[in-house]
Design a protein around this motif. Structure first.
Motif, PDB file in Angstrom:
ATOM      1  N   ALA A 181       0.831  -1.204   0.000  1.00  0.00           N
ATOM      2  CA  ALA A 181       0.000   0.000   0.000  1.00  0.00           C
ATOM      3  C   ALA A 181       0.864   1.251   0.000  1.00  0.00           C
ATOM      4  CB  ALA A 181      -0.935  -0.005   1.203  1.00  0.00           C
ATOM      5  N   ALA A 182       1.940   1.246   0.795  1.00  0.00           N
ATOM      6  CA  ALA A 182       2.838   2.408   0.847  1.00  0.00           C
ATOM      7  C   ALA A 182       3.485   2.659  -0.505  1.00  0.00           C
ATOM      8  CB  ALA A 182       3.904   2.187   1.920  1.00  0.00           C
ATOM      9  N   ARG A 183       3.871   1.596  -1.202  1.00  0.00           N
ATOM     10  CA  ARG A 183       4.488   1.755  -2.521  1.00  0.00           C
ATOM     11  C   ARG A 183       3.504   2.334  -3.528  1.00  0.00           C
ATOM     12  NH1 ARG A 183       6.605  -3.410  -1.278  1.00  0.00           N
ATOM     13  NH2 ARG A 183       5.067  -4.409  -2.652  1.00  0.00           N
ATOM     14  N   VAL A 184       2.274   1.826  -3.513  1.00  0.00           N
ATOM     15  CA  VAL A 184       1.246   2.308  -4.450  1.00  0.00           C
ATOM     16  C   VAL A 184       0.934   3.776  -4.195  1.00  0.00           C
ATOM     17  CG1 VAL A 184      -1.166   2.080  -5.142  1.00  0.00           C
ATOM     18  CG2 VAL A 184       0.237   0.031  -4.853  1.00  0.00           C
ATOM     19  N   LEU A 185       0.759   4.145  -2.946  1.00  0.00           N
ATOM     20  CA  LEU A 185       0.428   5.525  -2.613  1.00  0.00           C
ATOM     21  C   LEU A 185       1.554   6.483  -2.995  1.00  0.00           C
ATOM     22  CD1 LEU A 185      -1.233   5.020   0.883  1.00  0.00           C
ATOM     23  CD2 LEU A 185      -2.390   5.650  -1.233  1.00  0.00           C
ATOM     24  N   ALA A 186       2.792   6.054  -2.751  1.00  0.00           N
ATOM     25  CA  ALA A 186       3.932   6.919  -3.030  1.00  0.00           C
ATOM     26  C   ALA A 186       4.190   7.081  -4.525  1.00  0.00           C
ATOM     27  CB  ALA A 186       5.178   6.365  -2.348  1.00  0.00           C
ATOM     28  N   SER A 187       3.790   6.103  -5.320  1.00  0.00           N
ATOM     29  CA  SER A 187       4.125   6.125  -6.745  1.00  0.00           C
ATOM     30  C   SER A 187       3.029   6.712  -7.633  1.00  0.00           C
ATOM     31  CB  SER A 187       4.441   4.696  -7.221  1.00  0.00           C
ATOM     32  OG  SER A 187       3.296   3.853  -7.101  1.00  0.00           O
ATOM     33  N   ASN A 188       1.877   7.021  -7.072  1.00  0.00           N
ATOM     34  CA  ASN A 188       0.760   7.520  -7.865  1.00  0.00           C
ATOM     35  C   ASN A 188       0.444   8.956  -7.470  1.00  0.00           C
ATOM     36  OD1 ASN A 188      -1.729   8.002  -9.188  1.00  0.00           O
ATOM     37  ND2 ASN A 188      -2.141   5.807  -9.213  1.00  0.00           N
ATOM     38  N   ARG A 189       0.521   9.864  -8.432  1.00  0.00           N
ATOM     39  CA  ARG A 189       0.358  11.286  -8.139  1.00  0.00           C
ATOM     40  C   ARG A 189      -1.065  11.696  -7.800  1.00  0.00           C
ATOM     41  NH1 ARG A 189       4.125  14.313 -12.691  1.00  0.00           N
ATOM     42  NH2 ARG A 189       6.144  13.639 -11.865  1.00  0.00           N
ATOM     43  N   CYS A 190      -2.005  10.794  -7.938  1.00  0.00           N
ATOM     44  CA  CYS A 190      -3.383  11.155  -7.561  1.00  0.00           C
ATOM     45  C   CYS A 190      -3.553  11.153  -6.038  1.00  0.00           C
ATOM     46  CB  CYS A 190      -4.396  10.226  -8.226  1.00  0.00           C
ATOM     47  SG  CYS A 190      -4.349   8.511  -7.685  1.00  0.00           S
ATOM     48  N   PHE A 191      -2.562  10.639  -5.304  1.00  0.00           N
ATOM     49  CA  PHE A 191      -2.654  10.529  -3.852  1.00  0.00           C
ATOM     50  C   PHE A 191      -1.763  11.542  -3.146  1.00  0.00           C
ATOM     51  CE2 PHE A 191      -3.413   5.999  -5.131  1.00  0.00           C
ATOM     52  CZ  PHE A 191      -4.725   5.911  -4.700  1.00  0.00           C
ATOM     53  N   ASP A 192      -2.331  12.231  -2.148  1.00  0.00           N
ATOM     54  CA  ASP A 192      -1.566  12.937  -1.121  1.00  0.00           C
ATOM     55  C   ASP A 192      -1.832  12.192   0.176  1.00  0.00           C
ATOM     56  OD1 ASP A 192      -0.381  14.943  -2.616  1.00  0.00           O
ATOM     57  OD2 ASP A 192      -2.132  16.259  -2.443  1.00  0.00           O
ATOM     58  N   ILE A 193      -0.783  11.958   0.973  1.00  0.00           N
ATOM     59  CA  ILE A 193      -0.936  11.085   2.131  1.00  0.00           C
ATOM     60  C   ILE A 193      -0.525  11.777   3.416  1.00  0.00           C
ATOM     61  CG2 ILE A 193      -0.351   8.823   3.109  1.00  0.00           C
ATOM     62  CD1 ILE A 193       0.715   9.382  -0.389  1.00  0.00           C
ATOM     63  N   LEU A 194      -1.330  11.582   4.454  1.00  0.00           N
ATOM     64  CA  LEU A 194      -0.984  11.981   5.815  1.00  0.00           C
ATOM     65  C   LEU A 194      -1.033  10.728   6.678  1.00  0.00           C
ATOM     66  CD1 LEU A 194      -0.435  14.220   7.966  1.00  0.00           C
ATOM     67  CD2 LEU A 194      -2.930  14.259   8.344  1.00  0.00           C
ATOM     68  N   ASP A 195       0.100  10.339   7.255  1.00  0.00           N
ATOM     69  CA  ASP A 195       0.146   9.178   8.143  1.00  0.00           C
ATOM     70  C   ASP A 195      -0.144   9.620   9.566  1.00  0.00           C
ATOM     71  OD1 ASP A 195       1.008   6.940   6.382  1.00  0.00           O
ATOM     72  OD2 ASP A 195       2.736   8.238   6.048  1.00  0.00           O
ATOM     73  N   VAL A 196      -1.051   8.912  10.228  1.00  0.00           N
ATOM     74  CA  VAL A 196      -1.441   9.248  11.596  1.00  0.00           C
ATOM     75  C   VAL A 196      -1.410   7.988  12.446  1.00  0.00           C
ATOM     76  CG1 VAL A 196      -3.274  10.145  13.089  1.00  0.00           C
ATOM     77  CG2 VAL A 196      -2.916  11.149  10.820  1.00  0.00           C
ATOM     78  N   GLN A 197      -0.744   8.043  13.578  1.00  0.00           N
ATOM     79  CA  GLN A 197      -0.721   6.939  14.522  1.00  0.00           C
ATOM     80  C   GLN A 197      -1.961   7.011  15.418  1.00  0.00           C
ATOM     81  OE1 GLN A 197       1.433   4.407  14.693  1.00  0.00           O
ATOM     82  NE2 GLN A 197       2.773   5.183  13.063  1.00  0.00           N
ATOM     83  N   GLN A 198      -2.714   5.934  15.463  1.00  0.00           N
ATOM     84  CA  GLN A 198      -3.940   5.917  16.257  1.00  0.00           C
ATOM     85  C   GLN A 198      -3.668   6.258  17.717  1.00  0.00           C
ATOM     86  OE1 GLN A 198      -4.849   3.091  18.533  1.00  0.00           O
ATOM     87  NE2 GLN A 198      -7.068   2.834  18.298  1.00  0.00           N
ATOM     88  N   ARG A 199      -2.604   5.677  18.280  1.00  0.00           N
ATOM     89  CA  ARG A 199      -2.302   5.913  19.692  1.00  0.00           C
ATOM     90  C   ARG A 199      -1.990   7.375  19.960  1.00  0.00           C
ATOM     91  NH1 ARG A 199       1.257   2.087  23.580  1.00  0.00           N
ATOM     92  NH2 ARG A 199      -0.273   0.667  22.690  1.00  0.00           N
TER      93      ARG A 199
END
Length: 207
Positions: A148-166
């Protein structure tokens, strides 16, 4: 970010309009909590309410049945209507989103031991059991998250914010501020933070 990348993002914004806000992650990773925060902050959500709240998710699941058809190549016109709103899409289906939209993805992360414990409790409440042991499921989840991380990073249609639940539970105000900045700064951060209920953080591992 390079000038070419900025121009491409501008082109995509003009062509495809507002991004779909996607709340994603593994099951039991805090995606429903994040949807609650966004709704409280004033962002429109896309959910059908067919899966009712229960002991596993007392505040509701915020699910949409059409999401489960993403890997089947059916009618995806509902995604156009979801532009500018938030929809919960667990990471398994995230990989099947078409690039004919822009997506702002808030990706929730949680300790895998906690996820597995939470899933086991949910199955127990339903009187069900899993055919896959925890160690194998952990391996599958690790592989899936890497993909999933590879797909998100390689496709320009995605902007990503990673959030830790804790971290979102320990500091809901900080998490609300990060999400709000990521989404353009128009949400009510105080209301977002107030939507987090620390008592629902069960099946903890460590402090």
């Amino acid at each position: 970010m390079t000038q070419v990348s900025l121009l491409y993002k501008l082109y995509r914004r003009i062509r495809y309009g507002q991004p779909v806000v996607v709340v994603s992650g593994l099951p039991r990773s805090g995606t429903s909590m994040t949807m609650q925060m966004l709704e409280a902050g004033g962002l429109g959500i896309v959910a059908d309410g067919l899966r009712e709240a229960d002991e596993s998710n007392p505040q509701g699941y915020y699910e949409l049945e059409q999401v489960k058809e993403l890997d089947k190549g059916g009618d995806l016109s509902w995604l156009v209507d979801a532009r500018g709103k938030a929809v919960k899409i667990v990471s398994l289906f995230l990989l099947h989103l078409p690039d004919s939209n822009n997506y702002k993805v808030i990706f929730m992360h949680r300790n895998l031991a906690e996820i597995l414990a939470s899933q086991a409790k949910m199955l127990e409440r339903r009187g069900e059991t899993s055919d896959t042991d925890d160690e194998r499921m952990r391996e599958l989840y690790i592989d899936h998250l890497a993909k999933a991380a590879r797909v998100l990073a390689s496709n320009r249609c995605f902007d990503i914010l990673d959030v830790q639940q804790r971290e979102a539970i320990k500091d809901p105000g900080g998490a609300a501020a990060r999400m709000n900045r990521f989404l353009g700064g128009k949400l009510d951060e105080t209301a977002m933070a107030a939507a987090v209920n620390p008592e629902l953080h069960r099946n903890r591992v460590g402090s």
